[in-house]
Design a protein around this motif. Structure first.
Motif, PDB file in Angstrom:
ATOM      1  N   THR A  97      -6.579  -3.119  -7.448  1.00 49.17           N
ATOM      2  CA  THR A  97      -5.655  -2.575  -8.437  1.00 49.17           C
ATOM      3  C   THR A  97      -4.669  -1.664  -7.712  1.00 49.17           C
ATOM      4  OG1 THR A  97      -6.982  -0.610  -8.871  1.00 49.17           O
ATOM      5  CG2 THR A  97      -7.475  -2.594 -10.185  1.00 49.17           C
ATOM      6  N   CYS A  98      -3.663  -1.214  -8.426  1.00 49.43           N
ATOM      7  CA  CYS A  98      -2.655  -0.340  -7.817  1.00 49.43           C
ATOM      8  C   CYS A  98      -3.296   0.924  -7.237  1.00 49.43           C
ATOM      9  CB  CYS A  98      -1.595   0.031  -8.848  1.00 49.43           C
ATOM     10  SG  CYS A  98      -0.622  -1.382  -9.453  1.00 49.43           S
ATOM     11  N   PHE A 140       3.375  -0.302 -12.664  1.00 45.25           N
ATOM     12  CA  PHE A 140       2.293  -0.135 -11.698  1.00 45.25           C
ATOM     13  C   PHE A 140       1.250   0.851 -12.216  1.00 45.25           C
ATOM     14  CE2 PHE A 140       5.874  -1.867  -9.440  1.00 45.25           C
ATOM     15  CZ  PHE A 140       5.296  -2.822  -8.608  1.00 45.25           C
ATOM     16  N   LEU A 146      -2.580  -5.152  -8.281  1.00 39.79           N
ATOM     17  CA  LEU A 146      -1.294  -4.931  -7.623  1.00 39.79           C
ATOM     18  C   LEU A 146      -0.455  -6.206  -7.562  1.00 39.79           C
ATOM     19  CD1 LEU A 146       0.731  -3.234  -6.097  1.00 39.79           C
ATOM     20  CD2 LEU A 146      -0.595  -3.609  -4.002  1.00 39.79           C
ATOM     21  N   PHE A 201       4.027   2.057  -1.835  1.00 36.89           N
ATOM     22  CA  PHE A 201       3.644   0.714  -1.399  1.00 36.89           C
ATOM     23  C   PHE A 201       4.519   0.261  -0.228  1.00 36.89           C
ATOM     24  CE2 PHE A 201       2.763   0.878  -6.040  1.00 36.89           C
ATOM     25  CZ  PHE A 201       1.376   0.745  -5.984  1.00 36.89           C
TER      26      PHE A 201
END
Length: 296
Positions: A97-98, A140, A146, A201
């Protein structure tokens, strides 16, 4: 799948240029799914010196200088590439996940993760900002995979921005692009990179070509293709995964990579210094991407 790409760049000057020094990023690089079979570059007038090098990012750079007085400079590049046809796009619900990704990025000692972190830093044309982070933050969410969030963000840019070559220039800052809600592929790639870096990111700029297909029953126009730009994000177990916000797709066989870097300034197709030439110049670019099978 095999392609032939021809990229012709022509500069015309008001008065003769007595000397020029240039570097070109026009020779395609090899990737995990792409192999450059051969390439040639012809410059007119003939350079007094020329050399091919590999830059910091592993791209092919071509340096040349022309000392003959000239009012026109032509760079003609022809390349043949082989693209893998078994490219499989990842399941968007797989992977971290983010929040899991950001937590992992902060502590991982993996060489690939450590190398990717340089693409978090500000670069000459992209600076992280609160406004860029705010534009992307709602996509996000901490518990969102992600990959799925990146795909949704690609669609968000495609939906909310209009492709318009008349509203921006190569130097238009990202805050203006965000206000104008328009631009070209370079602007959309820079915008995505700026937003993603602002959220933490690692993201890099991809430069290359896109095969465009004519409408059914129509002939493909020679020279009507163009240079293209998109972005990629590093993910564990998958490597660098690519996204194209201009066309709302994840690139596969029709995106041909020339170079990658932090932003456009690292991989400018042609840049240099000229002496004289008058106060104006005109630039024309012709790009033709052909499937070799279509030529048989």
């Amino acid at each position: 799948m095999r392609y032939r790409v021809r990229h012709i760049t022509e500069y015309k000057y008001v008065t003769p240029v007595s000397l020029c020094y240039n570097v070109a990023h026009l020779l395609p690089r090899d990737t995990l799914t792409q192999r450059c079979l051969k390439s040639s570059i012809q410059v007119h007038p003939e350079p007094i010196s020329q050399q091919e090098r590999t830059d910091y990012f592993g791209n092919k750079s071509f340096y040349f200088s022309v000392q003959d007085a000239h009012k026109k400079l032509v760079i003609d590049v022809v390349s043949e590439l082989k693209i893998a046809t078994n490219i499989v796009l990842p399941n968007l619900n797989q992977g971290p996940t983010c929040k899991e990704y950001l937590d992992l990025l902060a502590v991982s000692k993996s060489p690939d993760f450590l190398e990717s972190r340089e693409f978090l830093l500000d670069s000459p044309m992209i600076r992280a900002s609160a406004s860029l982070a705010d534009y992307a933050r709602e996509v996000f969410q901490d518990d969102e995979p992600l990959l799925l969030a990146l795909r949704k963000f690609t669609t968000k840019i495609f939906t909310e921005f209009k492709f318009d070559p008349n509203v921006t220039t190569v130097a238009t800052p990202l805050d203006q692009v965000l206000k104008l809600k328009g631009g070209v592929c370079q602007d959309f790639a820079h915008l995505a990179i700026g937003c993603l870096r602002s959220l933490g990111f690692p993201t890099r700029y991809m430069s290359g070509y896109l095969e465009t297909l004519p409408p059914p029953g129509k002939e493909k126009l020679i020279g009507a293709d163009a240079s293209h730009a998109w972005f990629s994000v590093f993910l564990p177990d998958l490597g660098w995964v690519e996204f194209d916000p201009t066309n709302d797709v994840m690139p596969t066989t029709q995106h041909l990579v020339t170079a990658w870097g932090r932003d456009y300034s690292d991989v400018t197709p042609l840049q240099g210094v000229i002496f004289d030439g008058g106060e104006g110049q005109t630039l024309s670019v012709s790009v033709d991407v052909q499937r070799l099978a279509a030529l048989n």
